[in-house]
Design a protein around this motif. Structure first.
Motif, PDB file in Angstrom:
ATOM      1  N   PHE A   1      -4.285   1.738 -11.315  1.00 39.96           N
ATOM      2  CA  PHE A   1      -3.649   0.223 -11.272  1.00 39.96           C
ATOM      3  C   PHE A   1      -4.553  -0.886 -11.218  1.00 39.96           C
ATOM      4  O   PHE A   1      -5.853  -0.782 -10.877  1.00 39.96           O
ATOM      5  CB  PHE A   1      -2.536   0.326  -9.968  1.00 39.96           C
ATOM      6  N   GLY A   2      -3.806  -2.100 -11.305  1.00 36.66           N
ATOM      7  CA  GLY A   2      -4.763  -3.323 -10.892  1.00 36.66           C
ATOM      8  C   GLY A   2      -5.689  -3.536 -12.190  1.00 36.66           C
ATOM      9  O   GLY A   2      -6.856  -4.200 -11.954  1.00 36.66           O
ATOM     10  N   ALA A   3      -5.086  -3.645 -13.449  1.00 40.22           N
ATOM     11  CA  ALA A   3      -6.022  -3.812 -14.532  1.00 40.22           C
ATOM     12  C   ALA A   3      -6.113  -5.455 -14.824  1.00 40.22           C
ATOM     13  O   ALA A   3      -6.463  -5.734 -15.880  1.00 40.22           O
ATOM     14  CB  ALA A   3      -5.449  -3.014 -15.820  1.00 40.22           C
TER      15      ALA A   3
ATOM     16  N   VAL B   1       3.050  -6.536  -5.265  1.00 42.79           N
ATOM     17  CA  VAL B   1       3.369  -6.474  -3.860  1.00 42.79           C
ATOM     18  C   VAL B   1       2.702  -5.199  -3.259  1.00 42.79           C
ATOM     19  O   VAL B   1       2.207  -5.356  -2.122  1.00 42.79           O
ATOM     20  CB  VAL B   1       4.996  -6.438  -3.399  1.00 42.79           C
ATOM     21  N   ILE B   2       2.851  -4.006  -3.740  1.00 42.12           N
ATOM     22  CA  ILE B   2       2.340  -2.913  -3.251  1.00 42.12           C
ATOM     23  C   ILE B   2       0.627  -3.080  -3.095  1.00 42.12           C
ATOM     24  O   ILE B   2       0.301  -2.692  -2.302  1.00 42.12           O
ATOM     25  CB  ILE B   2       2.746  -1.508  -3.998  1.00 42.12           C
ATOM     26  N   ILE B   3       0.353  -3.533  -4.448  1.00 43.10           N
ATOM     27  CA  ILE B   3      -1.159  -3.540  -4.297  1.00 43.10           C
ATOM     28  C   ILE B   3      -1.843  -4.686  -3.334  1.00 43.10           C
ATOM     29  O   ILE B   3      -2.649  -4.536  -2.758  1.00 43.10           O
ATOM     30  CB  ILE B   3      -1.674  -3.870  -5.808  1.00 43.10           C
ATOM     31  N   HIS B   4      -1.387  -5.982  -3.372  1.00 43.22           N
ATOM     32  CA  HIS B   4      -1.745  -6.955  -3.072  1.00 43.22           C
ATOM     33  C   HIS B   4      -0.998  -7.659  -1.426  1.00 43.22           C
ATOM     34  O   HIS B   4      -1.898  -8.358  -0.847  1.00 43.22           O
ATOM     35  CB  HIS B   4      -1.646  -8.050  -4.025  1.00 43.22           C
ATOM     36  N   ALA B   5      -0.101  -7.456  -1.177  1.00 45.03           N
ATOM     37  CA  ALA B   5       0.599  -7.709  -0.194  1.00 45.03           C
ATOM     38  C   ALA B   5       1.002  -6.748   1.018  1.00 45.03           C
ATOM     39  O   ALA B   5       0.848  -5.689   0.773  1.00 45.03           O
ATOM     40  CB  ALA B   5       2.131  -8.433  -0.506  1.00 45.03           C
TER      41      ALA B   5
ATOM     42  N   ALA C   1       0.802  -1.244  -0.018  1.00 52.71           N
ATOM     43  CA  ALA C   1      -0.046  -0.134  -0.102  1.00 52.71           C
ATOM     44  C   ALA C   1       0.791   1.130   0.090  1.00 52.71           C
ATOM     45  O   ALA C   1       0.143   2.331   0.149  1.00 52.71           O
ATOM     46  CB  ALA C   1      -1.234   0.114   1.103  1.00 52.71           C
ATOM     47  N   ASP C   2       2.027   1.131  -0.105  1.00 50.82           N
ATOM     48  CA  ASP C   2       3.123   2.287  -0.264  1.00 50.82           C
ATOM     49  C   ASP C   2       2.900   2.667  -1.657  1.00 50.82           C
ATOM     50  O   ASP C   2       4.155   2.546  -2.442  1.00 50.82           O
ATOM     51  CB  ASP C   2       4.283   2.009   0.547  1.00 50.82           C
TER      52      ASP C   2
ATOM     53  N   GLU D   1       5.946  -4.699 -12.961  1.00 52.51           N
ATOM     54  CA  GLU D   1       4.715  -5.147 -12.677  1.00 52.51           C
ATOM     55  C   GLU D   1       4.928  -6.023 -11.337  1.00 52.51           C
ATOM     56  O   GLU D   1       3.970  -6.061 -10.589  1.00 52.51           O
ATOM     57  CB  GLU D   1       4.333  -6.217 -13.930  1.00 52.51           C
ATOM     58  N   ALA D   2       5.817  -6.716 -11.091  1.00 52.35           N
ATOM     59  CA  ALA D   2       6.135  -7.662  -9.872  1.00 52.35           C
ATOM     60  C   ALA D   2       5.851  -6.618  -8.613  1.00 52.35           C
ATOM     61  O   ALA D   2       5.360  -6.919  -7.555  1.00 52.35           O
ATOM     62  CB  ALA D   2       7.355  -8.268  -9.873  1.00 52.35           C
TER      63      ALA D   2
END
Length: 142
Positions: free
Chosen positions: A108-110, A56-60, A16-17, A51-52
């Motif tokens: 993001f997150g497409a 991490v920022i979006i999901h972890a 989330a950063d 992308e990787a």
């Protein structure tokens, strides 16, 4: 860099950063440029790493990205602590996304991250465990 030498870059990532999103992959890209790696190869590595990193920022909750740069290849490893991927086959489909609405509203997150990583790499592997996290291993030959 001589043939027997390599260079390792490693960065911590925080879920989330979004203010730091893309910094690690940009540093990897700049290092590859300084080493004189061909632009078409750098593009593939930069896309895969970005992308990787964004996944991490979006999901972890947190994670790390490591680039091992060798004269003939770059190996990018991304490990995270997070929810894991419940269905890898579904997650590999273009357009499929589990990103929350607020992430999509930021652009993001497409649902193109994993497919783009697989397309840009010569070797691509995912290991994931529900409730534990995910590890991506990618190799791009120079």
């Amino acid at each position: 860099m001589t043939p027997e030498q390599g260079l390792t870059l490693e960065f911590a990532l925080t879920g989330a950063d979004f203010n730091s999103a893309g910094e690690a992959s940009s540093k990897i890209k700049r290092t590859l440029q300084l080493l004189g790696i061909r632009p078409d190869i750098i593009r593939r590595i930069a896309i895969s790493a970005y992308e990787a990193e964004m996944n991490v920022i979006i999901h972890a909750y947190r994670g790390s990205i490591r680039a091992d740069i060798h004269p003939n290849r770059t190996e990018v490893t991304v490990a995270d602590e997070g929810p894991g991927i419940p269905d890898i086959e579904l997650a590999m489909k273009e357009g499929y996304s589990t990103a929350p609405d607020y992430v999509r509203e930021m652009g993001f997150g497409a649902g193109m991250g994993l497919p783009n990583m697989a397309r840009c790499t010569d070797k691509f592997d995912i290991k994931t465990e529900a409730g534990v996290g995910t590890q991506l291993s990618m190799t791009i030959y120079h």
